[in-house]
Design a protein around this motif. Structure first.
Motif, short mmCIF file in Angstrom:
data_model
loop_
_atom_site.label_atom_id
_atom_site.label_comp_id
_atom_site.label_asym_id
_atom_site.label_seq_id
_atom_site.Cartn_x
_atom_site.Cartn_y
_atom_site.Cartn_z
N ASP A 77 10.03 11.24 -2.97
CA ASP A 77 11.25 12.01 -2.70
C ASP A 77 11.89 11.59 -1.39
OD1 ASP A 77 9.30 13.03 -1.07
OD2 ASP A 77 9.56 15.12 -1.68
N ARG A 78 11.51 10.39 -0.90
CA ARG A 78 12.15 9.81 0.28
C ARG A 78 12.81 8.47 -0.04
NH1 ARG A 78 13.09 13.66 3.94
NH2 ARG A 78 11.23 14.90 4.40
N PRO A 90 6.93 14.15 -7.53
CA PRO A 90 7.73 14.39 -6.32
C PRO A 90 6.83 14.60 -5.10
CG PRO A 90 8.56 15.69 -8.15
CD PRO A 90 7.28 15.09 -8.62
N GLY A 91 7.13 13.92 -4.01
CA GLY A 91 6.38 14.07 -2.77
C GLY A 91 5.15 13.20 -2.67
N GLU A 92 4.75 12.54 -3.77
CA GLU A 92 3.57 11.68 -3.75
C GLU A 92 3.93 10.29 -3.24
OE1 GLU A 92 0.31 12.35 -4.49
OE2 GLU A 92 1.06 14.42 -4.43
N GLU A 100 12.41 10.59 -10.09
CA GLU A 100 13.23 10.86 -11.27
C GLU A 100 13.33 9.65 -12.19
OE1 GLU A 100 16.44 14.13 -9.69
OE2 GLU A 100 16.73 12.06 -9.01
N LEU A 101 12.95 8.49 -11.68
CA LEU A 101 13.05 7.24 -12.44
C LEU A 101 11.70 6.73 -12.92
CD1 LEU A 101 15.55 5.52 -9.99
CD2 LEU A 101 16.09 6.21 -12.33
N ASP A 150 0.83 -1.20 0.00
CA ASP A 150 0.00 0.00 0.00
C ASP A 150 0.87 1.25 0.00
OD1 ASP A 150 -2.23 -1.60 0.08
OD2 ASP A 150 -2.47 -1.47 2.26
N ALA A 151 0.44 2.25 -0.77
CA ALA A 151 1.22 3.49 -0.93
C ALA A 151 1.55 4.10 0.43
CB ALA A 151 0.44 4.48 -1.79
N GLU A 152 2.83 4.28 0.68
CA GLU A 152 3.28 4.80 1.97
C GLU A 152 4.53 5.66 1.81
OE1 GLU A 152 4.87 3.05 6.29
OE2 GLU A 152 4.29 1.68 4.67
#
Length: 247
Positions: A173-174, A204-206, A198-199, A167-169
């Motif tokens: 950007d981390r 970014p940030g999502e 970037e890949l 699940d998205a967590e």
């Protein structure tokens, strides 16, 4: 406070207490050392992992938040750092101190360990180590993400596919993907680095969705995926691969 043996000799057999004692701290406030953790820079330009330790020395002091015989994590109020005993002859005696105690000492940065986790890791000189109590409240370390990162390398096509599952967590950007030439001994802080956004097409940030992946053509490399929590500099390596391991 009574003086105790906080170090023991390590080896293939049983551990034994070392002759003599490490020191005891008198300051229950456990204030930062001469080098606050947040001000220690991981500049390993000119070093390789075979150098083991940097030339510069640092004095750190902080509250124990994670305890182990070969690695202790401390929080000095400015950030987190790992400490170990610089001499391979000794390890920490975990029966003589607890989470919440204070540890102080001086030593140099361990190049490979600090680079791997991208946080300071100081190898303390045995004669410089002191323990004491701390009146500071303990802030727990961030939990490891439930999402996992896995890699699949096709040696015939010389392609690697890296996939995030669960699940998205983790924010895009981390999650830092790092590459270096196989057996180059380049510190990870000096390796090629790309954020997940970037890949892939994740913004970014999502949070990274389940099944997000990328494929890259490459050969003869070391790869590492590092999660940076954003909390006091804490990080975890979630995946790593050396092409020679699977050939």
């Amino acid at each position: 406070m009574r003086r105790r043996r906080y170090l023991v000799t390590g080896g293939t057999g049983a551990l034994g207490a070392i002759a003599g004692c490490t020191g005891s701290l008198e300051d229950d406030e456990c204030t930062p050392g001469s080098d606050p953790i947040s001000e220690i820079e991981l500049d390993f330009a000119g070093y390789t992992e075979s150098d083991r330790y940097t030339d510069e020395t640092y004095h750190v002091r902080g509250t124990v938040v994670e305890q182990g015989s070969t690695r202790v994590v401390i929080d000095d109020g400015t950030g987190l750092a790992a400490v170990s005993v610089a001499s391979s002859e000794y390890v920490f005696d975990t029966e003589e101190f607890d989470i919440g105690d204070c540890i102080s000492g001086s030593g140099s940065l361990h190049v490979s360990r600090a680079g791997q986790h991208e946080m300071p890791h100081v190898g303390l000189e045995p004669e410089e180590i002191e323990f004491g109590s701390s009146e500071k409240d303990i802030s727990l370390l961030p939990d490891r993400p439930n999402q996992t990162v896995s890699s699949d390398y096709d040696g015939l096509d010389e392609e690697i596919t890296v996939t995030v599952t669960g699940d998205a967590e983790i924010q895009s950007d981390r999650l830092l993907v790092r590459w270096r030439e196989y057996e180059s001994e380049t510190p990870w802080t000096e390796a090629d680095r790309e954020w997940w956004h970037e890949l892939t097409d994740v913004e970014p940030g999502e949070p990274i969705p389940d099944g997000s992946q990328f494929t890259r053509a490459t050969n003869s490399f070391d790869y590492s995926a590092l999660w940076l929590s954003g909390d006091r500099g804490w990080s975890r390596e979630l995946d790593q691969l050396k092409t020679n391991d699977i050939r």
